[in-house]
Design a protein around this motif. Structure first.
Motif, PDB file in Angstrom:
ATOM      1  N   GLU A 111     -69.509 -36.900  15.782  1.00  0.00           N
ATOM      2  CA  GLU A 111     -68.156 -36.581  14.894  1.00  0.00           C
ATOM      3  C   GLU A 111     -67.805 -37.994  14.286  1.00  0.00           C
ATOM      4  O   GLU A 111     -67.613 -38.956  14.820  1.00  0.00           O
ATOM      5  N   ARG A 112     -67.319 -37.563  12.883  1.00  0.00           N
ATOM      6  CA  ARG A 112     -66.962 -38.625  12.156  1.00  0.00           C
ATOM      7  C   ARG A 112     -65.365 -38.673  12.209  1.00  0.00           C
ATOM      8  O   ARG A 112     -64.629 -37.692  12.112  1.00  0.00           O
ATOM      9  N   PRO A 113     -64.706 -39.695  12.679  1.00  0.00           N
ATOM     10  CA  PRO A 113     -63.299 -39.664  12.786  1.00  0.00           C
ATOM     11  C   PRO A 113     -62.589 -39.794  11.354  1.00  0.00           C
ATOM     12  O   PRO A 113     -63.085 -39.913  10.245  1.00  0.00           O
ATOM     13  N   THR A 114     -61.363 -38.802  11.454  1.00  0.00           N
ATOM     14  CA  THR A 114     -60.718 -38.908  10.332  1.00  0.00           C
ATOM     15  C   THR A 114     -60.205 -40.147   9.759  1.00  0.00           C
ATOM     16  O   THR A 114     -60.325 -40.436   8.354  1.00  0.00           O
ATOM     17  N   SER A 115     -59.719 -41.044  10.703  1.00  0.00           N
ATOM     18  CA  SER A 115     -59.521 -42.350  10.235  1.00  0.00           C
ATOM     19  C   SER A 115     -59.472 -43.401  11.580  1.00  0.00           C
ATOM     20  O   SER A 115     -59.840 -42.589  12.826  1.00  0.00           O
ATOM     21  N   GLY A 116     -59.382 -44.314  11.654  1.00  0.00           N
ATOM     22  CA  GLY A 116     -59.465 -45.217  12.551  1.00  0.00           C
ATOM     23  C   GLY A 116     -60.629 -46.150  12.742  1.00  0.00           C
ATOM     24  O   GLY A 116     -61.358 -45.601  11.863  1.00  0.00           O
ATOM     25  N   SER A 117     -60.866 -47.103  13.695  1.00  0.00           N
ATOM     26  CA  SER A 117     -62.075 -47.666  13.935  1.00  0.00           C
ATOM     27  C   SER A 117     -62.513 -47.854  15.199  1.00  0.00           C
ATOM     28  O   SER A 117     -62.084 -47.709  16.242  1.00  0.00           O
ATOM     29  N   ILE A 118     -63.987 -47.759  15.145  1.00  0.00           N
ATOM     30  CA  ILE A 118     -64.388 -47.880  16.568  1.00  0.00           C
ATOM     31  C   ILE A 118     -65.498 -49.269  16.370  1.00  0.00           C
ATOM     32  O   ILE A 118     -66.394 -49.267  15.534  1.00  0.00           O
ATOM     33  N   ARG A 119     -65.305 -50.326  16.979  1.00  0.00           N
ATOM     34  CA  ARG A 119     -66.058 -51.694  16.639  1.00  0.00           C
ATOM     35  C   ARG A 119     -66.755 -51.712  17.890  1.00  0.00           C
ATOM     36  O   ARG A 119     -66.348 -51.883  19.165  1.00  0.00           O
ATOM     37  N   TYR A 120     -68.028 -51.798  17.655  1.00  0.00           N
ATOM     38  CA  TYR A 120     -69.103 -52.430  18.665  1.00  0.00           C
ATOM     39  C   TYR A 120     -69.497 -53.751  18.227  1.00  0.00           C
ATOM     40  O   TYR A 120     -69.989 -54.041  17.318  1.00  0.00           O
TER      41      TYR A 120
END
Lengths: 374, 332, 327
Positions: free
Chosen positions: A67-76
């Protein structure tokens, strides 16, 4: 804490609610995930618990980019995976894999076990040369405790627990660093659950994996997790180490959740204080103002309607060394002992009252809609 | 709700293993818990009764082989296909070789079914009539299935506007009465071949298949294994061809098999009405049509072609039923 | 004794052979008592309940032996219409999945009222009033306003309350609850279990609680019957069984659940898989998975031994129950 390999910041997922057939008009949004923050350190297991509809599965899907987030970040490792190009994303995907809940629907019934576990290599041919794949698949079967000779069988020839092992083998194929497991044992029988939990723990040590372990079963989450986050209506309301959350919860929802878990000990029956919440979880399309838990909380006051509590160490514990010093999104955070321990039931005397405890007062304040002792 | 309840799955397992939910529940006993073949930490257990891998297709085939309905309908169909390719095998005469002096005569040695209004041998014409029926049935079904499942499958997979447009188009086609449409459209073509009829059937038949294909693709798409492939980074093509199509195929096959029978009877209907196949093509529909006025004097003219038609249609419908039973995942 | 099941046998005829789902089950429940039947999928716990209620699908199911005595009468010898009178009025069942157990196109008020109209011949209006009363009783807020609503308009927990209301409508003497809270969230689970226990006390009903959850059992049960491969392997009052199980399967189950109050070491895992009901192992059905198994277990099927060392009545189907009892 060790270095974080995954940093999730202010993650949102809103599903628009539309009206009209031809000309769709947005009339609202289901806020499945509504501002989630957490870090995952290398080699650790982060448990996420919550009831159905709290958004924990949606978080899992966003972590593996389903799923693509509506907003926000996921940093790997510093890269925001929500903003990567498809090519770069494919490379990251190798490192974050998922184990699904339902072993009956997560394996393609028309493919052999060998094809299922080997598929990651077809999609990412750079990981294993063609001639090597069969042996790799057999190794994986062996690693998850299945006979490597079963490579040509089909999923329906296996039981639920075995299928879950196949799913785990598929997740391991690309040698990921992170495994997101969404309710990996909840569809299994009790006696088989333990086998799979042990397998996951052993694999973690063997391949130095980090887990995000999502479940509704609080006992299993405690068993497997180093840290635990409690979700309610799309947000994490409390997060800390397993001992902090289970033995020193400060958020009323965590306390209610823990106190409601049936404990397999009939002696505990008489001594337990149970917080029975009234009412149902509000709809994620219509989240209460201020604190989202206030509609079911016995401590709720006017401030809770007006002001959104932040997920932070509560002021009262900020300067202490108490285990209650962990993030909790409540204006009136207060430690309360709710999980009966062996000493509690062993001495047979008084029940475990609130350690910090004026829960009773709060009950009065809310017109008796609060905790009921059993 | 975006999130699933975690627990009902428990019930799923429970249901699979013991609850007698119809015949399905009980036979699941065999597959869900069927083989104790796990190599567990404690050491290997006994392996199951058979060691051969069984795909769902081979399981279905295994079931079909034991189903008398499948065997009977299958034999009829094989026979039909053979005589439609080589009618000379069992009929030595020429269907167009008629002798008006023998018109409407009853059975005679060498002519077991008697003669029709033109003095043609009914037996020979009935045998030769199979070709047109089988041709129309097979090609119309192929066309409908290919067109319908591609359009429906893509609509189901991609959804969105493409799906909306396609759904409206199929609605329009569903609103057209088939026989009326045939009377209008086919009366303007003048061809002696089977192709205009086949073309007409494909044109009107694809929406039915596309709807089935769309539905089963949507069902298959929601399975976790498709999500799992996506999480691995699989392309759309891979998901569609490797994961969705094989799992969405079963209902399409079943509907197509049953539809084949109905196309054969539709061909007969249209030919009866004079807009389908036209003489000198030999067809059961044409023969039924030409026999109708003489039904009192020479019932054999009507009986044989319509009997052949009925048996053929029935065979395909029975085959479709048998295939459905064999592919029904609830019985697995 | 309110209900007594004696040597019940149920089989299913499948295309792969005969599956022996229940193989000689004995248990009993008294008025006001809660019997928990604990088992995994395939243990036969639900099939036994369905046989008691008379809702087993026959075929493929078949009751091949035994008696079900309800207030002294053998239900299996009754005619179908006599049984129908008992079902609903004297014994009722609560299912796991409330959504699929309720008719989606009939309002909950009408579904509740139907019980009274069919069994008691009440008028539509009286039945409606009774429905509201019942909904109040299971603590559905604003019952009067919600009586005309349809099942999908209620949350999972509320639907399960409606199921309970329906089961209680005619004040039956026995309630069978098959995994009544499995589909519910933890916090709602507690509400529903409380309600069920309270109503049971109030009406002095017998309750058979079918579950796989050792926690729920510890919370409400008086006695426990543990089932494995269609048999009862251990039967005991609730406190005794948790203190010292007398069957290795029960011990394995208790050891394999993680604890809420401490992190714990590696979980004990019962090796292997639940048995295939088409081919139950000879001797003790649990022997391939049992840590105590020896030759005798593979040959001789253990009877349900009396656990003589216990001050209360309990039994275990293990040749070596003594060994198991002492750890």
């Amino acid at each position: 804490m060790a270095e974080a390999i995954l940093e999730v910041r202010d993650l949102h997922k809103h599903y628009p609610l539309t009206q009209g057939i031809l000309f769709k008009k947005q009339v609202g949004a289901v806020k499945a995930v509504d501002g989630v923050d957490f870090d995952l350190a290398a080699g650790e297991t982060l448990g996420i618990v919550g009831e159905s509809g709290c958004g924990k599965s949606t978080v899992a899907k966003m972590l593996v980019n389903l799923e693509r987030p509506t907003s926000g970040s996921i940093r790997y490792k510093g890269d925001d995976i929500t903003k990567l190009s498809p090519r770069a994303l494919k490379a990251v995907r190798r490192n974050i894999q998922m184990v699904f809940q339902d072993p009956y629907t997560s394996l393609n019934p028309r493919m052999t076990v060998g094809d299922i576990i080997g598929e990651p290599y077809e999609i990412h041919p750079e990981v294993a040369p063609k001639g090597d794949r069969r042996r790799k698949v057999q190794d994986l079967l062996d690693v998850v405790g299945l006979n490597p000779e079963y490579i040509n069988r089909y999923p329906h020839q296996f039981s639920g627990g075995q299928r879950q092992r196949i799913g785990i083998a598929r997740g391991l194929a690309l040698q990921p660093e992170i495994i997101v497991a969404d309710e990996p044992v909840s569809a299994l029988d009790v006696s088989v659950q333990a086998q799979v939990v042990n397998l996951l723990e052993n694999l973690q040590t063997e391949f130095s994996l980090s887990y995000v372990f999502i479940a509704h079963d609080l006992s299993i989450v405690r068993h497997i997790s180093d840290r635990v986050g409690v979700m309610y209506l799309g947000r994490i309301v409390e997060i800390g180490t397993d001992a902090q959350i289970y033995d020193h919860p400060t958020h009323p929802y965590t306390q209610a959740l823990l106190s409601a878990v049936p404990v397999p000990d009939p002696e505990a029956r008489a001594h337990r204080e149970r917080i029975i919440l009234t009412g149902d979880v509000p709809s994620p399309a219509n989240i209460p103002s201020g604190c989202r838990f206030r509609t079911r909380c016995w401590k709720a006051q006017e401030r809770c309607t007006l002001e959104v509590p932040l997920l932070a160490v509560p002021a009262v514990y900020r300067l202490t060394d108490s285990p209650a010093k962990h993030d909790s999104a409540c204006h009136f955070a207060e430690e309360k002992h709710v999980v009966p321990t062996e000493e509690d039931t062993g001495n047979g005397g008084e029940g475990p009252g609130g350690n910090g405890g004026n829960g009773g007062e709060g009950m009065e304040a809310n017109g008796g809609a609060g905790p009921k002792s059993l | 709700m975006p999130e699933q309840l975690p627990e009902p799955l428990e019930s799923f397992e429970e249901g699979q293993a013991i609850a007698p939910t119809g015949a399905g529940g009980a036979s699941d006993l065999a597959t869900a818990e069927g083989e104790t073949l796990e190599k567990t930490p404690g050491g290997p257990l006994g392996t199951g009764p058979d060691k051969k891998p069984r795909s769902l297709w081979s399981d279905a085939w295994h079931d079909l082989r034991r189903n008398p309905i499948f065997i009977i309908s299958g034999l009829i169909i094989v026979f039909l296909v053979i005589i439609s390719i080589w009618p000379q095998l069992i009929a030595s005469g020429n269907p167009l070789d008629c002798d008006l002096s023998k018109a409407q005569e009853g059975p005679q040695p060498g002519h077991p079914f008697g003669f029709n209004g033109q003095g043609c041998d009914v037996y020979t014409r009935t045998v030769y009539g199979a070709r047109a029926s089988v041709q129309v049935g097979v090609f119309a079904t192929l066309g409908v299935t290919i067109l319908g499942s591609i359009l429906g499958g893509l609509a189901g997979f991609y959804g969105g506007a493409w799906d909306g447009v396609l759904s409206r188009i199929t609605d329009v086609f569903f609103a057209i009465p088939v026989v009326l449409g045939g009377l209008v459209l086919l009366s303007v073509v003048s061809s002696n071949t089977v192709w205009p009829v086949i073309g007409f059937m494909v044109l009107l038949g694809w929406p039915q298949l596309s709807r089935i294909a769309r539905g089963s693709v949507i069902t298959a798409k929601q399975n976790d294994y498709v999500q799992a492939a996506r999480a691995l980074g699989a392309s759309n093509n891979r998901m569609l061809l490797r994961h969705i199509a094989p799992n969405a195929l079963a209902p399409v096959i079943v509907v197509a098999t049953i539809a084949l029978g109905t196309y054969i009877s539709l061909e007969a209907t249209l030919s009866f009405l004079g807009v389908g196949l036209k003489p000198p093509t030999v067809s059961w529909g044409i023969d039924i049509s030409s026999a109708a006025p003489y039904v009192r004097n020479a019932p054999q003219m009507l009986l044989w072609p319509s009997g052949a038609l009925a048996i053929t249609v029935l065979a395909f419908i029975m085959l479709g039923d048998a295939v459905r039973d064999a592919l029904d995942p609830k019985l697995r | 004794m309110l209900l007594e099941v004696r040597d019940l046998h149920v089989e299913f005829h499948t295309r792969d052979g005969v599956a022996k789902a229940v193989n000689g089950v004995n248990y009993s429940v008294d008025a006001g008592e809660t019997l928990a039947v604990l088992g995994e999928s395939g243990s036969g716990k639900s099939v036994t309940a369905q046989a008691i209620m008379g809702i087993l699908d026959i075929p493929p199911g078949k009751i091949s032996g035994g008696e079900i005595l309800f207030q002294g009468r053998d239900l299996l010898k009754l005619k179908e219409d006599e049984r129908r009178k008992i079902r609903g009025a004297k014994m009722a069942m609560v299912f796991q999945d409330a959504l699929s157990s309720l008719n989606p196109v009939v309002s909950v008020g009408d579904q509740l009222g139907e019980m009274f109209r069919v069994h008691k011949g009440m008028s539509r209006k009286d039945a409606r009033a009774k429905a509201v009363e019942l909904m109040d009783r299971v603590r559905i807020p604003a019952a009067k306003e919600r009586v005309g609503q349809y099942p999908h308009q209620f949350s999972g927990g509320m639907r399960q309350r409606i199921m309970i209301a329906m089961a209680l409508a005619l004040e039956p003497e026995l309630i069978i609850a098959d995994e009544p809270t499995t589909a519910l969230d933890v916090t709602v689970q507690a509400q529903v279990m409380d309600l069920l226990a309270e109503l049971q006390r109030e009406l002095n009903m017998g309750l058979i609680l079918i579950t796989h959850d050792l926690g729920v059992v510890a919370d409400v049960a008086d006695k426990i019957a543990v089932m494995y491969a269609g048999k009862i392997v251990e039967q005991a009052p609730v406190h005794e069984i948790y203190k010292a199980p007398a069957h290795p399967y029960t011990r394995g189950l208790l050891d394999s659940i993680p604890r809420l109050d401490q992190k714990g070491q590696e979980l004990y895992a019962i090796k292997g898989l639940p048995p295939n009901l088409l081919a139950i192992p000879p001797g003790c059905a649990f022997n391939p998975r049992c840590p105590l198994a020896r030759d005798r277990c593979r040959i001789e099927e253990p009877p349900l031994y009396d656990v003589t060392e216990s001050p209360v009545k309990r039994s275990s189907a293990c040749h070596f129950w003594k060994e198991c009892l002492h750890g």
